[in-house]
Scaffold this active site. Structure first.
Site, PDB file in Angstrom:
ATOM      1  N   TYR A 133      -2.237  -0.460  10.577  1.00  0.00           N
ATOM      2  CA  TYR A 133      -2.406  -0.898   9.188  1.00  0.00           C
ATOM      3  C   TYR A 133      -1.155  -0.602   8.371  1.00  0.00           C
ATOM      4  O   TYR A 133      -0.659  -1.467   7.642  1.00  0.00           O
ATOM      5  CB  TYR A 133      -3.613  -0.202   8.557  1.00  0.00           C
ATOM      6  N   SER A 140       0.867  -1.179   0.000  1.00  0.00           N
ATOM      7  CA  SER A 140       0.000   0.000   0.000  1.00  0.00           C
ATOM      8  C   SER A 140       0.900   1.224   0.000  1.00  0.00           C
ATOM      9  O   SER A 140       2.070   1.156   0.401  1.00  0.00           O
ATOM     10  CB  SER A 140      -0.878   0.014   1.253  1.00  0.00           C
TER      11      SER A 140
END
Length: 222
Positions: free
Chosen positions: A127, A113
């Site tokens: 995260y 990501s």
């Protein structure tokens, strides 16, 4: 991919969800898999090889967003995010790389990501740290697999129009703390403003990954 006669194995928490999305196709094998369960992952890999005869490309894309300031998130919430985002990918790598080594070919795509490059998003610390972990072990994986003719690509996607920010995919802290105003503002922006308005097209990304899997010397970072 199916329209181009590729053989596709897809995994999900429920087989029915895959069947509802794709339907019945002779080149499509939907499998219900708990990616955090090593035995379940091994069963899925064996099923795929038994059905199609071999595996040539692995795309580790499963994951979910866990929001909450670090103080807010419990040990269970944090570990669950790592179980899916980090250990789920490692489970598939562990069980597929033996076949890639033996056939002296293959391509592994690990989806990190943009949050695996920059972690200064309030409420996204855990995260982002899972995606930093994906980036780290992918760098090692690339050099480990290179002698066997196996390619590895680390993908740093930004915002794509997927269900990632939907209620079923994003988890918020079970016990939020009122003092963390910036965390709540970041969560609200993602859930109420960004969701559904992401700039990038996931179909285009899929096409690019397919293209990368077919070239002799693909990029490591994409």
């Amino acid at each position: 991919m199916l329209t181009q006669d590729y053989l596709v194995v897809a995994t999900s928490r429920t087989k029915q969800a895959l069947e509802d999305e794709i339907g019945d196709h002779e080149n499509f094998l939907p499998l219900e898999v708990d990616i955090t369960n090593d035995t379940d992952v091994n069963r899925a890999v064996l099923s795929a090889i038994d059905y199609f005869g071999r595996i040539d490309v692995l795309v580790n894309n499963a994951g979910y967003g866990q929001t909450g300031a670090l103080e807010e998130l419990s040990d269970l919430e944090t570990r669950r995010n790592y179980d899916v985002n980090v250990f789920g990918s490692l489970n598939f790598i562990r069980h597929i790389t033996p076949y890639f080594r033996r056939q002296q070919s293959g391509h592994i795509f690990n989806i990190a990501s943009i949050g695996g490059l920059v972690g200064n998003f309030p409420a996204f610390g855990v995260y982002c740290s899972t995606k930093f972990a994906v980036a780290g072990f992918t760098e090692a994986l690339a050099v480990e697999m290179q002698p066997f003719g196996v390619h590895t690509t680390l993908v740093y996607p930004g915002y794509f129009r997927t269900e990632f920010l939907s209620e079923n995919s994003i988890h918020t802290a079970a016990n939020p703390i009122a003092d963390y105003i910036s965390a709540r503002e970041t969560e609200a922006a993602h859930l109420q403003q960004i969701h559904g308005n992401q700039a990038n097209d996931p179909q285009r990304a899929a096409v690019l990954l397919i293209e990368l899997s077919t070239i002799p010397n693909p990029h490591f970072i994409f």
